[in-house]
Every structure is written in C-alpha cells, then in structure tokens.
Design a protein around this motif. Structure first.
Motif, short mmCIF file in Angstrom:
data_model
loop_
_atom_site.label_atom_id
_atom_site.label_comp_id
_atom_site.label_asym_id
_atom_site.label_seq_id
_atom_site.Cartn_x
_atom_site.Cartn_y
_atom_site.Cartn_z
N VAL A 19 -6.77 7.12 7.40
CA VAL A 19 -5.66 7.05 6.44
C VAL A 19 -5.17 5.62 6.33
CG1 VAL A 19 -3.27 7.76 6.00
CG2 VAL A 19 -4.96 9.45 6.74
N LYS A 20 -5.06 4.92 7.44
CA LYS A 20 -4.62 3.52 7.45
C LYS A 20 -5.55 2.66 6.61
CE LYS A 20 -4.11 -0.35 10.68
NZ LYS A 20 -5.24 -1.19 10.30
N GLU A 24 -4.55 0.67 3.15
CA GLU A 24 -4.74 -0.78 3.05
C GLU A 24 -5.59 -1.14 1.83
OE1 GLU A 24 -4.41 -2.15 7.71
OE2 GLU A 24 -6.39 -1.73 6.89
N GLN A 25 -6.62 -0.35 1.55
CA GLN A 25 -7.48 -0.61 0.39
C GLN A 25 -6.71 -0.49 -0.92
OE1 GLN A 25 -10.81 -1.59 0.31
NE2 GLN A 25 -10.43 -1.96 2.48
N ASN A 49 3.07 0.16 -7.29
CA ASN A 49 1.86 0.40 -6.50
C ASN A 49 0.94 1.39 -7.20
OD1 ASN A 49 3.90 0.24 -3.66
ND2 ASN A 49 2.21 -1.17 -3.97
N LEU A 50 1.49 2.44 -7.75
CA LEU A 50 0.71 3.51 -8.36
C LEU A 50 0.03 3.07 -9.64
CD1 LEU A 50 3.11 6.51 -7.75
CD2 LEU A 50 1.09 5.89 -6.42
#
Length: 53
Positions: A19-20, A24-25, A49-50
C-alpha cells in the motif's frame, strides 16, 4: 483487527508495504504509526491529488 495474520503467527507486514508503494507512486500523502499492538495508517486525499492521475 484481523487476528489470524500477525507477526506472532507469520504475518510479515507485506500488505502495508505494498500500500505504501502504491501511494508513493500516486504522490499521495500518508502516515504510518505503530500504536500499542496495532498500526495506524492515515491517508490524506484532496481533489488536487485525485485530478493528477
């Protein structure tokens, strides 16, 4: 909390690591914190962000 998979019974934390990497990607903000016998995973989303992806 899922009791059947933890570090005492063979869990490795690989799921949180994956998930991390995904977050990050996508340049998403997150926070991981150990609390007592569990982990707090906080993800911050906003419309900027979205809309980047």
């Amino acid at each position: 909390m899922e009791k059947s998979h933890n570090r005492l019974t063979g869990g490795s934390g690989l799921g949180l690591y994956l998930v991390k990497i995904i977050l990050e990607q996508h340049n998403l903000s997150f926070k991981i914190e150990n609390i007592n016998d569990s982990v707090c995973f906080e993800i911050t989303l906003n419309s900027q962000n979205l809309n980047q992806n």
